[in-house]
Design a protein around this motif. Structure first.
Motif, mmCIF file in Angstrom:
data_model
loop_
_atom_site.group_PDB
_atom_site.id
_atom_site.type_symbol
_atom_site.label_atom_id
_atom_site.label_comp_id
_atom_site.label_asym_id
_atom_site.label_seq_id
_atom_site.Cartn_x
_atom_site.Cartn_y
_atom_site.Cartn_z
ATOM 1 N N GLU A 180 -3.235 9.427 -9.094
ATOM 2 C CA GLU A 180 -3.204 7.991 -9.357
ATOM 3 C C GLU A 180 -2.745 7.762 -10.796
ATOM 4 O O GLU A 180 -3.256 8.369 -11.727
ATOM 5 N N ASP A 207 1.366 -2.128 -11.160
ATOM 6 C CA ASP A 207 0.116 -1.926 -11.891
ATOM 7 C C ASP A 207 -0.409 -0.503 -11.681
ATOM 8 O O ASP A 207 -0.886 0.136 -12.616
ATOM 9 N N THR A 208 -0.301 -0.024 -10.447
ATOM 10 C CA THR A 208 -0.812 1.303 -10.089
ATOM 11 C C THR A 208 0.221 2.030 -9.239
ATOM 12 O O THR A 208 0.881 1.434 -8.392
ATOM 13 N N LYS A 256 -1.722 4.802 -13.857
ATOM 14 C CA LYS A 256 -1.797 3.423 -14.338
ATOM 15 C C LYS A 256 -0.527 3.120 -15.118
ATOM 16 O O LYS A 256 -0.055 3.940 -15.905
#
Length: 220
Positions: free
Chosen positions: A33, A53-54, A35
């Motif tokens: 993940e 955003d992600t 950011k």
């Protein structure tokens, strides 16, 4: 070289190799993940432009999936499967779901043979998620901006798509990097790594998408 010293040297070299190999975890499948941070306020004045955003990457063997997530917008996705030699880019615009399919000779032809970036490796380091990372800087063609990437050698990712698509020739796994979107600097950082089993269903095309061939890419 004297015989006893030669034997000692060989044993030391083998021991170093074994220790170094054991210290590197081979990531066969898992989930990453990221950011995404924009360093200025230009993102607030871009109207309907998709602002990420992600970024979530999942992979297993030769299969890969990436989800670009923007608050309030349908996710955009990328699927790659080397066994079928296809890449799919999924978008949803005005409730119409489109999956643009690109056909490659192979993962090697499209990405492993891609021109390597001329990285300049520095002595600057930082710790990201407990992994020691080293900094490299580089420039892209027709771009005067200096870019950077922090990478680690603490683990090896078996799926080469992740590295070779964006950082061909990098001597490690990318953990943080920057790029420029228009005039805004964007920083992408890994914030979570899961060495977990990934269900095969993750790599299946979601329902409701219409398949269409993407424009043919340059052949390598």
């Amino acid at each position: 070289m004297k015989p006893l010293f030669k034997i000692f040297f060989i044993m030391f070299t083998l021991m170093f190799f074994v220790i170094n190999t054991k210290s590197q975890t081979i990531m066969m499948e898992g989930k990453l993940e990221h950011k995404v941070k924009y360093k200025d306020s230009l993102t607030t004045a871009r109207g309907n432009i998709f602002i990420i955003d992600t970024d979530v990457m999942q992979f297993k063997n030769n299969k890969f999936r990436e989800d670009f997530i923007s608050p309030g917008d349908p996710p955009q996705m990328v699927f790659y499967d080397d066994s079928t030699q296809t890449e799919m880019n999924l978008n949803e615009l005005q409730s119409v779901k489109i999956a643009r399919v690109s056909h490659f000779d192979s993962l090697s032809a499209e990405y492993l043979n891609k021109k390597k970036i001329d990285f300049k490796y520095t002595d600057e380091t930082k710790i990201i998620l407990g992994y020691k990372c080293r900094k490299a800087i580089y420039k892209m063609e027709s771009d005067t901006n200096i870019r950077y990437v922090y990478f680690t050698n603490d683990f090896i990712c078996a799926n080469k798509y992740i590295v070779n698509r964006d950082f061909p020739g990098l001597e490690g796994f990318p953990m943080e990097w920057n790029f420029y979107d228009f005039t805004s600097e964007v920083i992408v950082s890994v914030v979570k790594i899961n060495f977990e089993k990934i269900n095969d269903s993750v790599f299946k095309l979601p329902r409701g998408y219409k398949l269409t061939d993407a424009p043919k890419r340059k052949e390598y």
